[in-house]
Write a protein that holds these residues in place. Sequence first.
Motif, PDB file in Angstrom:
ATOM      1  N   ASN A 150      38.213  50.766  46.512  1.00 53.67           N
ATOM      2  CA  ASN A 150      39.210  49.896  47.324  1.00 53.67           C
ATOM      3  C   ASN A 150      39.516  48.745  46.561  1.00 53.67           C
ATOM      4  N   LEU A 151      38.497  48.050  45.964  1.00 53.29           N
ATOM      5  CA  LEU A 151      38.551  46.676  45.302  1.00 53.29           C
ATOM      6  C   LEU A 151      39.391  46.742  44.004  1.00 53.29           C
ATOM      7  N   LEU A 152      38.961  47.954  43.185  1.00 48.83           N
ATOM      8  CA  LEU A 152      39.746  47.963  42.233  1.00 48.83           C
ATOM      9  C   LEU A 152      41.192  48.456  42.275  1.00 48.83           C
ATOM     10  N   LEU A 153      41.494  49.028  43.415  1.00 48.68           N
ATOM     11  CA  LEU A 153      42.937  49.371  43.667  1.00 48.68           C
ATOM     12  C   LEU A 153      43.748  48.021  44.251  1.00 48.68           C
ATOM     13  N   ALA A 154      42.938  47.241  45.142  1.00 49.93           N
ATOM     14  CA  ALA A 154      43.445  46.013  45.356  1.00 49.93           C
ATOM     15  C   ALA A 154      43.647  45.068  44.053  1.00 49.93           C
ATOM     16  N   TYR A 155      42.785  44.954  43.069  1.00 45.49           N
ATOM     17  CA  TYR A 155      42.989  44.291  41.985  1.00 45.49           C
ATOM     18  C   TYR A 155      44.322  44.736  41.075  1.00 45.49           C
ATOM     19  N   LEU A 156      44.559  45.877  41.083  1.00 48.90           N
ATOM     20  CA  LEU A 156      45.688  46.665  40.176  1.00 48.90           C
ATOM     21  C   LEU A 156      46.971  46.387  41.097  1.00 48.90           C
ATOM     22  N   TRP A 214      51.920  43.410  41.768  1.00 47.11           N
ATOM     23  CA  TRP A 214      52.549  42.411  42.541  1.00 47.11           C
ATOM     24  C   TRP A 214      52.945  41.416  41.899  1.00 47.11           C
ATOM     25  N   LYS A 215      52.123  40.556  41.289  1.00 44.52           N
ATOM     26  CA  LYS A 215      52.384  39.357  40.609  1.00 44.52           C
ATOM     27  C   LYS A 215      53.303  39.507  39.380  1.00 44.52           C
ATOM     28  N   LEU A 216      53.372  40.693  38.507  1.00 45.87           N
ATOM     29  CA  LEU A 216      54.466  40.754  37.550  1.00 45.87           C
ATOM     30  C   LEU A 216      55.899  41.096  38.496  1.00 45.87           C
ATOM     31  N   MET A 217      55.758  41.926  39.317  1.00 46.30           N
ATOM     32  CA  MET A 217      57.008  42.068  40.054  1.00 46.30           C
ATOM     33  C   MET A 217      57.793  40.461  40.435  1.00 46.30           C
ATOM     34  N   LEU A 273      53.179  46.369  48.239  1.00 48.68           N
ATOM     35  CA  LEU A 273      51.975  46.017  47.450  1.00 48.68           C
ATOM     36  C   LEU A 273      51.041  44.790  48.285  1.00 48.68           C
ATOM     37  N   GLN A 274      51.720  44.169  48.877  1.00 48.25           N
ATOM     38  CA  GLN A 274      51.002  42.987  49.529  1.00 48.25           C
ATOM     39  C   GLN A 274      50.003  43.771  50.658  1.00 48.25           C
ATOM     40  N   PHE A 275      50.475  44.586  51.306  1.00 45.89           N
ATOM     41  CA  PHE A 275      49.700  45.215  52.465  1.00 45.89           C
ATOM     42  C   PHE A 275      48.725  46.111  51.666  1.00 45.89           C
ATOM     43  N   LEU A 276      49.199  46.942  50.603  1.00 47.77           N
ATOM     44  CA  LEU A 276      48.154  47.508  49.845  1.00 47.77           C
ATOM     45  C   LEU A 276      46.808  46.822  49.564  1.00 47.77           C
ATOM     46  N   VAL A 277      46.980  45.634  48.973  1.00 48.09           N
ATOM     47  CA  VAL A 277      45.978  44.643  48.715  1.00 48.09           C
ATOM     48  C   VAL A 277      45.310  44.328  49.686  1.00 48.09           C
ATOM     49  N   SER A 278      45.999  43.980  51.033  1.00 48.81           N
ATOM     50  CA  SER A 278      45.361  43.644  52.341  1.00 48.81           C
ATOM     51  C   SER A 278      44.499  44.602  52.837  1.00 48.81           C
ATOM     52  N   MET A 279      45.015  45.994  52.821  1.00 46.63           N
ATOM     53  CA  MET A 279      44.214  47.056  53.493  1.00 46.63           C
ATOM     54  C   MET A 279      42.901  47.357  52.783  1.00 46.63           C
TER      55      MET A 279
END
Length: 224
Positions: free
Chosen positions: A96-102, A107-110, A127-133
């Motif tokens: 989950n942390l690796l997915l959040a990092y990706l 998100w930042k590149l966008m 993407l914001q909610f992906l990182v959060s979850m």
Amino acid sequence: MTSQGIYYLIRALVTAIAIPFHEAGHALAAWLLGDPTAKREGRLSLNPFRHFDLWGTLCMIFVGVGWAKPVSTDPRNFKNPKWGMALTALAGPVANLLLAYLGMIIWKLMYYWAPVNDMTIFAARFLQFLVSMDVGLAVFNLIPVPPLDGSRILLAVLPERIYFGIMRYERFIMIAILAAVYLGFLDGPLSTMNNVVWDLLDLGTQYIDKIAYSIYYAGMGAVV
């Protein structure tokens, strides 16, 4: 679609990604450590239907806390059963942390490069909610109480007599944890830990952030 409908659509899409990553992380770690049980059962997959529990998934989408089908492991297949179980348990939150990092990187590149339209606004919210979850799943599952992953990690350091004594009450402890989350008793500690992990991920993406920033403003200068 209403804003509330979009909100729940994003939650459903993120759940369909975050949960399989978590469970497949367990299955992959178990397989690499010598236990093919989860792989034989089809759990080494990102197909959400391999992992979803109907009620657990609905609770995750609409309540914010839920569960998936547990990944089966056979400790006898590990060279070191204690550490095999602990590392297999740890692999879910790490996935989950690796997915959040990706997700945070994209998100930042966008932010710098994507045009602003309905599609990119939806993607940014996703993407914001992906990182959060993913951060929330990792932090929650590392709580060291059964049946969460953190309790399996404890097996590596606790005497077996104490560990299995605690595990006898696994079902009751899980009900208590879910109730505490639902009633908001854990909001403060979980929010604090989520913020700490979020800040660490943000720190880990700063180099990429600086590169994207430099390229973006170099391009803006060239246009001017």
